[in-house]
Scaffold this motif. Structure first.
Motif, short mmCIF file in Angstrom:
data_model
loop_
_atom_site.label_atom_id
_atom_site.label_comp_id
_atom_site.label_asym_id
_atom_site.label_seq_id
_atom_site.Cartn_x
_atom_site.Cartn_y
_atom_site.Cartn_z
N GLN A 38 1.04 -1.15 0.06
CA GLN A 38 0.18 0.00 0.00
C GLN A 38 0.95 1.17 -0.17
O GLN A 38 0.42 2.34 -0.74
CB GLN A 38 -0.96 0.03 1.27
CG GLN A 38 -0.19 0.15 2.57
CD GLN A 38 -0.01 -1.09 3.14
OE1 GLN A 38 0.24 -2.04 2.41
NE2 GLN A 38 0.33 -1.17 4.38
N ASP A 39 2.09 1.19 0.69
CA ASP A 39 2.93 2.43 0.65
C ASP A 39 3.58 2.56 -0.74
O ASP A 39 3.74 3.69 -1.19
CB ASP A 39 3.99 2.16 1.82
CG ASP A 39 3.39 2.08 3.14
OD1 ASP A 39 2.26 2.73 3.31
OD2 ASP A 39 3.80 1.24 4.12
N ILE A 40 4.02 1.47 -1.46
CA ILE A 40 4.42 1.68 -2.78
C ILE A 40 3.39 2.22 -3.61
O ILE A 40 3.92 3.17 -4.34
CB ILE A 40 4.86 -0.05 -3.11
CG1 ILE A 40 6.21 -0.65 -2.32
CG2 ILE A 40 5.20 0.15 -4.59
CD1 ILE A 40 6.49 -2.08 -2.49
N ALA A 41 2.28 1.75 -3.49
CA ALA A 41 1.11 2.17 -4.37
C ALA A 41 1.07 3.58 -3.90
O ALA A 41 0.71 4.43 -5.11
CB ALA A 41 -0.07 1.35 -4.18
N THR A 71 -2.63 -10.72 6.67
CA THR A 71 -2.55 -9.98 5.65
C THR A 71 -3.19 -8.77 5.65
O THR A 71 -2.81 -7.65 5.25
CB THR A 71 -2.21 -11.09 4.52
OG1 THR A 71 -1.52 -12.04 4.58
CG2 THR A 71 -1.64 -10.25 3.15
N SER A 72 -4.47 -9.05 5.50
CA SER A 72 -5.61 -7.92 5.09
C SER A 72 -5.23 -6.78 6.38
O SER A 72 -5.33 -5.75 5.73
CB SER A 72 -6.95 -8.26 5.35
OG SER A 72 -7.45 -9.39 4.86
N ARG A 118 -1.91 -1.07 8.43
CA ARG A 118 -1.11 -0.61 9.53
C ARG A 118 -0.26 0.46 9.56
O ARG A 118 -0.07 1.29 10.41
CB ARG A 118 -0.14 -1.87 9.99
CG ARG A 118 -0.99 -3.14 10.35
CD ARG A 118 0.07 -4.32 10.55
NE ARG A 118 1.24 -4.15 11.40
CZ ARG A 118 2.11 -5.15 11.58
NH1 ARG A 118 1.92 -6.34 11.05
NH2 ARG A 118 3.26 -4.75 12.38
N THR A 119 0.16 0.95 8.26
CA THR A 119 1.14 1.88 8.00
C THR A 119 0.29 3.37 7.83
O THR A 119 1.20 4.26 7.66
CB THR A 119 1.97 1.74 6.82
OG1 THR A 119 1.43 1.39 5.86
CG2 THR A 119 2.92 0.51 6.97
N LYS A 125 -1.50 4.73 15.36
CA LYS A 125 -2.57 4.05 16.19
C LYS A 125 -2.82 2.58 15.58
O LYS A 125 -2.85 1.55 16.27
CB LYS A 125 -3.77 4.66 16.43
CG LYS A 125 -3.47 6.07 17.26
CD LYS A 125 -3.46 5.45 18.78
CE LYS A 125 -3.42 7.07 19.55
NZ LYS A 125 -3.25 6.59 20.83
N LEU A 126 -2.98 2.60 14.13
CA LEU A 126 -3.20 1.13 13.60
C LEU A 126 -2.10 0.09 13.70
O LEU A 126 -2.44 -0.96 14.03
CB LEU A 126 -3.58 1.39 12.04
CG LEU A 126 -4.60 2.39 11.90
CD1 LEU A 126 -4.64 2.60 10.30
CD2 LEU A 126 -5.92 1.53 12.33
N GLU A 127 -0.94 0.94 13.84
CA GLU A 127 0.29 0.04 13.88
C GLU A 127 0.31 -0.88 15.42
O GLU A 127 0.57 -1.88 15.62
CB GLU A 127 1.44 0.57 13.75
CG GLU A 127 2.83 0.00 14.05
CD GLU A 127 2.96 -1.27 12.79
OE1 GLU A 127 3.57 -2.39 13.65
OE2 GLU A 127 2.71 -1.25 11.73
N THR A 128 0.07 0.39 16.61
CA THR A 128 0.11 0.01 17.78
C THR A 128 -1.02 -1.08 18.15
O THR A 128 -0.60 -2.01 18.80
CB THR A 128 -0.17 1.16 18.65
OG1 THR A 128 0.76 2.20 18.24
CG2 THR A 128 -0.06 0.86 20.22
N PHE A 129 -2.06 -1.15 17.68
CA PHE A 129 -3.33 -2.08 18.12
C PHE A 129 -3.48 -2.92 16.82
O PHE A 129 -4.58 -3.52 16.72
CB PHE A 129 -4.60 -1.04 18.31
CG PHE A 129 -4.24 -0.20 19.23
CD1 PHE A 129 -4.26 -0.65 20.75
CD2 PHE A 129 -4.09 1.05 19.17
CE1 PHE A 129 -4.11 0.00 21.93
CE2 PHE A 129 -4.12 1.79 20.37
CZ PHE A 129 -4.02 1.60 21.59
#
Length: 380
Positions: free
Chosen positions: A55-58, A274-275, A280-281, A285-289
């Protein structure tokens, strides 16, 4: 990645298409393996070299594209996971006689516990590896009892009676479509395997993963072909269970319960992990939880199944739709391979680019053809 691919949809799709195409399904498997390798080698390598999730590449290729890709992956992963949870419940039903709904709830708890343990990632890897070996071993036993016409299958693999585009799109979608190919690519990043120095190992791993999933596909195909070639009729409500039962009797039916549960629970874990890795990035907060979000993903999938259920046709449809996501995801990765701000001074091999472009073009054509001409037939 391999055990994420081998789920209830994988078992159902392989059995249904074997019944429809007989020995000629070998050709579909051969073409799908070549397309799988072309897609996965490119995607894993670019993720590894860039040291970024897809997603970060995109988003670096085109602002906002990563959010679109993440949305497609998560929707496809959620749809697949409902089928995965259902398959786990069915496996428990065959083994212990409990209702599929209760079996699904128990299986969901098992998956959740894996993500709650301190060494969750190591536990996930070990758990899926053990069950993957178990699935292949039990299915090989059924293959030997089914006694398929291997010679005919070998001939029709290269000279088929017919070519079914829906089957090709569905198989590719069910092996490397949607979230599945990223199950391995993103897991490599989390394991610290990244950078140009990891290219050789990543390439080997990507092909090995396709090889494991494809070997399971071939074994199941031959087992189903052995049953179909004898003129026996498969139960349309549960085709793969019929293969195991007709080939190996009541013991075969119990073996199916083990294989179905193993395939389903490992796919539940892979789809959820994977989903969620696709969002997450987007925020700290998404990464933390993220672990709790994964658990929520599993709970939602289970709730939907318990409320609605899982028809066989939906599993085939989801595989085909995931095949439509693949050209988008792979196309983005191929563009990224030539942007210095993403891959630095890395030079992507021309032959891999050509291979990838051929996969994008062929899957786009077959995907659109299937969507327009054949998918509606599944529901008529």
């Amino acid at each position: 990645m391999a055990t994420s691919a081998v789920g209830p949809g994988f078992l159902t799709q392989t059995t249904v298409f074997t019944q429809q195409l007989a020995a000629s399904f070998g050709f579909v498997i051969l073409i799908s393996i070549l397309l799988d390798i072309g897609a996965q080698m490119n995607i894993w390598r670019i993720i590894t070299v860039s040291e970024r999730r897809a997603q970060d590449i995109a988003n670096l290729v085109f602002p906002g594209l990563g959010f679109l890709l993440a949305g497609l992956i998560i929707l496809g992963g959620l749809a697949f996971n409902i089928g995965n949870i259902a398959g786990a419940g069915l496996g428990m039903n065959v083994l212990f006689g409990i209702s599929p709904e209760i079996g699904a709830l128990i299986s969901a708890i098992v998956a959740i516990v894996i993500f709650l343990v301190r060494e969750a990632m190591k536990a996930m890897d070990r758990f899926t590896q053990i069950l993957g070996i178990l699935m292949i071993g039990l299915t090989m036993y059924v293959l030997f009892t089914a006694k398929p016409p291997i010679g005919e299958a070998a001939v029709k693999t290269f000279v088929p009676d017919s070519i079914d585009m829906l089957a090709i799109v569905t198989l590719v979608g069910g092996t490397v479509g949607g979230y599945i190919t990223f199950a391995g690519g993103h897991r490599l990043l989390d394991a610290g395997i990244k950078g140009k120095e990891a290219i050789k190992d990543v390439t080997k791993s990507s092909i090995t993963a396709i090889g494991v999933a494809s070997f399971m596909r071939i074994v199941l195909f031959l087992a189903a072909l052995g049953v179909v070639a004898k003129g026996l009729t498969l139960d349309p409500s549960n085709p793969p269970a019929s293969v195991f039962q007709l080939a190996a009797g009541d013991m075969g039916y119990k073996l199916f319960g083990i294989v179905m549960w193993a395939a389903a629970i490992t796919s539940v874990i892979g789809a959820a992990y994977t989903s969620v890795s696709f969002i997450r990035t987007f925020h700290p907060k998404l990464e933390t939880f993220h672990r709790w979000i994964i658990i929520g993903f599993i709970i939602i999938s289970t709730g939907v199944f318990v409320s609605i259920g899982k028809p066989v046709k939906i599993l085939i449809l989801v595989g085909a739709l995931n095949g439509l996501i693949l050209p988008i995801a792979l196309g983005v990765m191929l563009v990224a391979a030539y942007k210095r701000k993403i891959v630095g001074d890395y030079k992507h091999p021309i032959w891999m680019t050509i291979f990838g472009v051929l996969v994008v073009a062929s899957m786009s054509y077959m995907g659109i053809y299937t969507l327009v001409n054949q998918l509606p037939k599944l529901f008529t």
